[in-house]
Design a protein around this motif. Structure first.
Motif, PDB file in Angstrom:
ATOM      1  N   PRO A   1       0.827  -1.214   0.000  1.00  0.00           N
ATOM      2  CA  PRO A   1       0.000   0.000   0.000  1.00  0.00           C
ATOM      3  C   PRO A   1       0.867   1.273   0.000  1.00  0.00           C
ATOM      4  CG  PRO A   1       0.063  -0.951   2.197  1.00  0.00           C
ATOM      5  CD  PRO A   1       0.798  -1.908   1.302  1.00  0.00           C
TER       6      PRO A   1
ATOM      7  N   ASP B   1      -1.605  -5.784   2.701  1.00  0.00           N
ATOM      8  CA  ASP B   1      -2.933  -6.214   2.273  1.00  0.00           C
ATOM      9  C   ASP B   1      -3.369  -7.395   3.130  1.00  0.00           C
ATOM     10  OD1 ASP B   1      -2.788  -4.280   0.355  1.00  0.00           O
ATOM     11  OD2 ASP B   1      -2.565  -5.650  -1.344  1.00  0.00           O
TER      12      ASP B   1
ATOM     13  N   ALA C   1       1.366  -7.651  -0.710  1.00  0.00           N
ATOM     14  CA  ALA C   1       0.300  -7.019  -1.478  1.00  0.00           C
ATOM     15  C   ALA C   1      -0.423  -8.089  -2.282  1.00  0.00           C
ATOM     16  CB  ALA C   1       0.867  -5.941  -2.407  1.00  0.00           C
TER      17      ALA C   1
ATOM     18  N   ARG D   1      -6.637  -3.513   2.852  1.00  0.00           N
ATOM     19  CA  ARG D   1      -5.306  -3.355   3.410  1.00  0.00           C
ATOM     20  C   ARG D   1      -5.392  -2.680   4.766  1.00  0.00           C
ATOM     21  NH1 ARG D   1      -4.286  -0.282  -1.843  1.00  0.00           N
ATOM     22  NH2 ARG D   1      -3.358  -2.305  -2.264  1.00  0.00           N
TER      23      ARG D   1
END
Length: 220
Positions: A17, A58, A111, A44
């Motif tokens: 993020p 995430d 992620a 997230r």
């Protein structure tokens, strides 16, 4: 000022993020430790410690899990206000099965792409429209709860929910059920401009870059 994702990847990150440092500034006057959970296509979390330290990653599925289900089986763009989910019944056995995705065993920072959970979401097939919406919504909440309890440096006393998921009262309710010891509020309840948060975050990152300050960090 551009290419925030690419710059993060070049620095050894995963491109997301990107907003944790903005949440850190936005929540400067709120008691710590706290967590901000942004539920959009995926979900997230940003954790902020007592001294401003950050962890962000995430947690897994987001609104896309619900949207795909109701689009496919109800011809709708989304479960408006969580009305389908609140009338359905959560199949906890399916939620447990979907939680066995390898992503949840990976240590952060990490992620996710919104498509990586598609195979698990096939487990919803055979449920009614309402039960499928309820189970997909519970999947999001369970992934958040699992990630917070397992991967954060310290359990936050407060959790602020933002993104489109904050406008789904059923999803917020499921989060409160699964995290009963954490105070959960929405960004709107905190007085944030919920429709501008993303734009504000990138404006903040732009200013940091102009001042040669880091935008992302190894722990995010």
């Amino acid at each position: 000022v551009c290419n925030f994702h690419a710059a993060d990847i070049r620095a050894g990150g995963q491109g997301a993020p990107l907003d944790p440092v903005y949440y850190n500034a936005l929540c400067a006057d709120i008691g710590k430790p706290l967590a901000v959970v942004n539920i959009s296509g995926i979900t997230r979390v940003t954790w902020i410690g007592s001294y401003g330290e950050m962890t962000a990653f995430d947690t897994g599925p987001g609104n896309a899990a619900i949207d795909e289900w109701v689009r496919k089986h109800g011809g709708m763009h989304m479960d408006y206000n969580g009305k389908l989910a609140i009338t359905g019944k959560v199949n906890e056995q399916i939620v447990a099965s979907m939680m066995r995705h390898k992503f949840f065993a990976q240590y952060p920072p990490k992620a996710a792409d919104r498509t990586i959970f598609n195979e698990k979401l096939e487990h919803l097939e055979g449920l009614s429209l309402e039960d499928g919406a309820a189970t997909a919504t519970a999947f999001i909440a369970e992934a958040v709860a699992y990630s917070l309890l397992l991967y954060l440096p310290e359990i936050p006393g407060k959790l602020i929910v933002c993104g489109g998921g904050a406008k789904n009262p059923t999803l917020v309710r499921f989060l409160r059920q699964r995290l009963p010891d954490i105070g959960i509020s929405t960004a709107a309840e905190e007085g944030f401009d919920v429709n501008a948060l993303e734009a504000q975050a990138f404006a903040y990152l732009a200013v940091r870059r102009l001042y040669h300050l880091p935008a992302t960090f190894p722990s995010t």
